[in-house]
Design a protein around this motif. Structure first.
Motif, mmCIF file in Angstrom:
data_model
loop_
_atom_site.group_PDB
_atom_site.id
_atom_site.type_symbol
_atom_site.label_atom_id
_atom_site.label_comp_id
_atom_site.label_asym_id
_atom_site.label_seq_id
_atom_site.Cartn_x
_atom_site.Cartn_y
_atom_site.Cartn_z
ATOM 1 N N LEU A 106 -6.857 7.253 0.638
ATOM 2 C CA LEU A 106 -6.074 8.490 0.623
ATOM 3 C C LEU A 106 -5.996 9.092 -0.767
ATOM 4 C CD1 LEU A 106 -3.047 7.552 2.920
ATOM 5 C CD2 LEU A 106 -4.835 9.229 3.435
ATOM 6 N N LEU A 107 -5.831 8.223 -1.791
ATOM 7 C CA LEU A 107 -5.519 8.695 -3.138
ATOM 8 C C LEU A 107 -6.731 8.731 -4.054
ATOM 9 C CD1 LEU A 107 -2.208 6.681 -3.605
ATOM 10 C CD2 LEU A 107 -2.438 9.069 -2.897
ATOM 11 N N GLY A 108 -7.859 8.161 -3.615
ATOM 12 C CA GLY A 108 -9.056 8.175 -4.452
ATOM 13 C C GLY A 108 -8.976 7.234 -5.637
ATOM 14 N N LYS A 109 -8.275 6.107 -5.508
ATOM 15 C CA LYS A 109 -8.170 5.143 -6.593
ATOM 16 C C LYS A 109 -9.475 4.364 -6.717
ATOM 17 C CE LYS A 109 -3.754 5.916 -7.421
ATOM 18 N NZ LYS A 109 -3.244 6.437 -8.696
ATOM 19 N N ILE A 110 -9.832 3.971 -7.947
ATOM 20 C CA ILE A 110 -11.038 3.185 -8.180
ATOM 21 C C ILE A 110 -10.718 2.027 -9.128
ATOM 22 C CG2 ILE A 110 -12.625 5.106 -7.791
ATOM 23 C CD1 ILE A 110 -12.857 5.363 -10.844
ATOM 24 N N GLY A 111 -11.596 1.009 -9.137
ATOM 25 C CA GLY A 111 -11.463 -0.095 -10.083
ATOM 26 C C GLY A 111 -10.609 -1.244 -9.611
ATOM 27 N N TRP A 112 -9.864 -1.037 -8.514
ATOM 28 C CA TRP A 112 -8.960 -2.096 -8.061
ATOM 29 C C TRP A 112 -9.726 -3.307 -7.539
ATOM 30 C CZ3 TRP A 112 -9.509 -3.437 -2.984
ATOM 31 C CH2 TRP A 112 -10.220 -2.534 -2.173
#
Length: 900
Positions: free
Chosen positions: A728-734
């Motif tokens: 949903l939020l477009g987070k990366i690297g997690w």
């Protein structure tokens, strides 16, 4: 038949009675053993033994024989000497009526060492060999057999250490530990060290790994460090029977056990000491040291100081424990083991060393203020054995780790545990013995254990060298590949930091996390502060005075956790559970249901479309005619809604922050509980005996396992939510920090894939996850990358040190055998020129000394043959590490990387 058995008087014969063969005896036929003369040669004055009733014990049974002593005037010897010269060991020196053959005593000695058979079992096996019906059992000579085997072991111990021969120094003048077998691979000043070993450089602190081992080995002072392991064994108890006055030991501190009188006097001066409680994990070795001893036991176990790299007992380094693993007992053994040491580098391995070492200098000052630990030139490093390390708190797991200590190679410090596994089968027989008998028996077994280690050292060191060389190449190249992708200034900075910490442990520890990660509580506080700022700037979107957006989402996470707890409790309810258990669970379900209804009202304010989702849930329940259990009722948090209905994405941002913190905390709790389970399992295996104790231990383990599964389920819920929210939020690297958690990943740090250990780094990702927040925090990523680099460097260095240590140990072994052979020859030369009453005695002494020297020469030649390929293996390893990385990647078959 009498003539044929003149040289075989212990054969057993049978007589044909007309129907079958029945037992008879050579004595009944007139066969007699004539001492003092060759078989068949008559004696001018034979002297029949008392009552003509002499018993000989040999490996085929117990024999009643006819025996005559020689009485030919001045040429005849005393009766016991005549028996010994006939290879018969008498039970007494005065009018002996019983003897055992040398072969019988030798056979029993080896059987007891190899299979731990007791003298009682062996003797009664001989009784059954003599008469398996019990109708003609021989006279009971078991007490005499005990005396003979005990004296035999003692005399052989003196003989093998040249203390039974020396005409100028009686056996009673033997020095403490003089009869113990020394470890040929450990540094022994004056025996296997170069004359200038104290002047060698101490160049173990290497700033770079790129050139190590490409050039030939350079001698360094750290190569000659001593590794000792300290431990206690509570299996080797002794009941409170007999006393030192009634049953003294024959070798009073001559070998491995300490001299009992001085030891007890020291303990009497410290009997009122109380050990402080542990400030680390709940180590029972510390916390139970003040408990009362076992009822009816004079000794609750033994403590020992051992060679930690080669698993050999050290001289005068074993003593009884009276009340747990008290510091005063272990201090005395530690002091006596190192009291005359000249070595300048000592590594001490002990499972509670983090507690034991705290006030060691203060305690030792009352015993010996000139002891080695007060010598400012001596470097002493305290470490925890690798298997025991996971049971310690996180600070100890770095400070006292063999994996991060410089100069220790691949030493694990668990040598005493391996020795206990060998000696524990004796516990059932030695606990019934008197104090002296028990110490003599254990001394003999420790001596045989050391001898087997010595003669097997050739193959042992070669096997370790081959494996360590292959692993060294693998880990050095892996570290080079890691550094290849890092800036050179970063490597320089991190190298300086880790070298500084290795030189001074008070400096910042580069293996520890230096950037604190936010917890759930910290994230909730941060969200509350953000809402306060939004209120001040007019950006607040709170719709209720009591429940803000962050409170709504965090309360939803709390309800989700309560649902997991109810589900776990429900799974333990079965058909025949008690009514009060079912009632308690139902009340808990009712309360949870009310909380969900109340929370849903506030949820409708912030996510009005959640009403649509709940309507669908209600319709599905009506169709199934079975309502969902409370723990399965969907809460419809943003991570559950995804794109089903529209809602404010700011709520998803809040949940993402909370979920990341939740995942971190659940992983940390999982690691902590895995550590506790490892400790409890180890404690149960070592100390829990009996049904009651094992039941309590299993219940404790079951509780830990429940918490572990709770942590795993919490992490999995957080992980699934993070996946939904990042979409949903477009987070990366997690993905660098959080990975799917399989059941096979839930294991202790020492429980690695393929049985490999933390030192080889093939462990569960749970213990090595990259702690990257995924929120653009480069400091966290850099902090974690530094830790991974430090550990990679440590692994490569430990394997390189191991190869160097093994190379030096091989050299020391050969030098030790050379010194020992020369020592035996010097003794033989001394006896050759010494005046003696008997030329026969001189010849025997000199011959024995030359034979012992030849044994050492033979061992050295045998080991050299086993180690003939060492230069080739080392040369290949140096070539592989000197080659460019691109060459090894293109031609992996040409290197040692894949041969481990």
């Amino acid at each position: 038949m009498v003539a044929a058995h003149a040289a075989h008087p212990l054969h057993r014969i049978q007589r044909w009675n007309g129907d079958y063969f029945e037992r008879s005896s050579l004595k009944a036929l007139g066969v007699r053993i004539q001492l003092g003369h060759p078989p068949g040669q008559p004696c001018a004055n034979p002297q029949r033994c008392f009552n003509d009733d002499f018993i000989i014990i040999d490996g085929r049974g117990i024999h009643l024989v006819g025996l005559d002593y020689c009485g030919c005037g001045a040429l005849s010897q005393t009766h016991f000497v005549q028996l010994l010269r006939h290879r018969l060991y008498p039970a007494t020196t005065i009018d002996p009526k019983t003897a055992a053959t040398f072969r019988c005593l030798e056979t029993f000695e080896l059987l007891s060492y190899e299979s731990k058979v007791s003298s009682f079992e062996y003797y009664h096996a001989l009784v059954r060999l003599t008469d398996n019906m019990g109708t003609h059992s021989p006279k009971d000579r078991y007490p005499k057999f005990l005396l003979m085997i005990r004296e035999w072991r003692y005399l052989k111990m003196l003989k093998r250490s040249a203390r039974g021969h020396d005409p100028a120094k009686p056996a009673t003048k033997t020095e403490p530990g003089e009869c113990a077998l020394l470890c040929p691979a450990c540094p022994q000043p004056g025996k296997n060290l170069p004359p200038n070993w104290k002047d060698l450089p101490d160049n173990k602190k290497c700033a770079s790994l790129h050139t190590l081992h490409i050039h030939p080995l350079t001698a360094s002072r750290w190569h000659h460090a001593l590794f000792i392991g300290i431990d206690a064994n509570f299996r080797l108890k002794r009941k409170n029977v007999s006393s030192d006055k009634v049953d003294p030991d024959l070798g009073k501190g001559f070998a491995y056990f300490v001299e009992e009188k001085a030891y007890k006097e020291y303990l009497a001066d410290h009997q009122d000491e109380v050990e402080p409680k542990s400030t680390c994990s709940q180590h029972d070795a510390v916390n139970l040291s003040n408990s009362k001893p076992g009822q009816g036991h004079a000794a609750t176990g033994v403590g020992t100081i051992e060679c930690a790299r080669h698993n050999m007992k050290r001289p005068t380094a074993v003593g009884d424990l009276q009340r747990g693993e008290r510091y005063c007992n272990m201090d005395y053994l530690f002091w006596l083991s190192l009291v005359n040491s000249d070595l300048e580098c000592i590594y001490i391995s002990y499972d509670i060393v983090c507690q034991w070492s705290i006030n060691l200098r203060t305690r030792m000052a009352t015993l010996d203020h000139t002891f080695v630990i007060f010598n400012g030139k001596v470097c002493i490093k305290y470490l925890v054995p690798k298997f025991h390390l996971p049971a310690h708190v996180s600070k100890c797991r770095i400070k006292f780790s063999f994996n991060y200590a410089v100069g220790v190679g691949r030493t694990d410090g668990e040598a005493p545990e391996r020795g206990w596994a060998e000696i524990n089968p004796l516990a059932m027989s030695t606990k019934e013995m008197g104090p002296g008998s028990r110490r003599d028996v254990l001394d003999a077994h420790f001596g045989d254990y050391n001898w087997r280690k010595i003669i097997g050292m050739g193959s042992t060191l070669m096997r370790k060298f081959s494996a360590a060389t292959s692993d060294m190449v693998s880990h050095v190249l892996a570290h080079r590949e890691l550094e290849h992708s890092l800036p050179s200034d970063t490597i320089t900075e991190w190298t300086a930091a880790v070298v500084a910490w290795e030189a001074d442990s008070t400096k910042p520890n580069p293996f520890e996390v230096q950037v604190e990660l936010p917890t759930q509580a910290a994230v909730r506080r941060e969200l509350a502060e953000t809402e306060a700022l939004d209120l001040a700037t007019g950006k607040d979107f709170t719709l209720d005075t009591d429940v803000s957006p962050s409170v709504l989402v965090s309360s939803g996470l709390d309800l989700e956790a309560e649902q997991r707890a109810v589900k776990a409790k429900t799974s333990k309810i079965w058909l025949h559970s008690q009514d009060r258990q079912k009632t308690k669970l139902q009340l808990w379900n009712n309360a949870l249901s009310r909380k969900i209804v109340a929370w849903s009202r506030y949820q409708q304010l912030y996510i009005p479309t959640s009403v649509i989702l709940r309507r669908h849930d209600t319709e599905a329940d009506l169709k199934q005619k079975t309502p969902l259990p409370t723990y399965a009722y969907p809460l419809w948090l943003p991570s559950h809604i995804k794109t089903k209905v529209p809602f404010d994405l700011r709520l998803a941002e809040i949940e993402y922050k909370l979920r990341v913190a939740q995942a971190r905390e659940s992983l940390e709790s999982l690691r902590r509980n895995l550590q506790m389970r490892s400790y409890l399992r180890n404690f149960k295996n070592r100390f829990s005996r009996g049904q009651g104790a094992n039941t309590h231990a299993r219940n404790a383990l079951d509780g830990i396992n429940d918490r572990i599964m709770g942590n795993a389920n919490e992490y999995r819920a957080a992980f699934d939510a993070i996946i939904s929210l990042t979409t949903l939020l477009g987070k990366i690297g997690w993905e660098q920090e959080f990975k799917p958690l399989a059941d096979s990943d839930i294991r202790e740090v020492a429980e690695a894939d393929g049985g490999q250990s933390e030192g080889k780094r093939l462990v569960s990702w749970v213990w090595k996850t990259v702690q990257y927040s995924g929120m653009g925090n480069n400091e966290i990523f850099r902090d974690t990358l530094r830790i991974e680099w430090c550990k990679s460097r440590a692994r490569a260095m430990r394997f390189m040190e191991e190869v160097e240590l093994l190379s030096v140990e091989m050299t020391r072994v050969l030098q030790f055998f050379q010194w020992q052979a020369a020592w035996w020859r010097s003794i033989g030369d001394t006896w050759t020129h010494r005046e003696m009453k008997s030329e026969m005695r001189r010849e025997g002494l000199v011959g024995y000394a030359k034979r012992q020297a030849a044994i050492r020469d033979g061992l050295a030649a045998h080991f050299l043959q086993l180690w003939r390929t060492v230069p080739t293996i080392m040369g290949k390893a140096r070539a592989d590490m000197a080659a460019p990385l691109s060459t090894l990647v293109e031609n992996p078959e040409s290197s040692l990387v894949n041969t481990s």
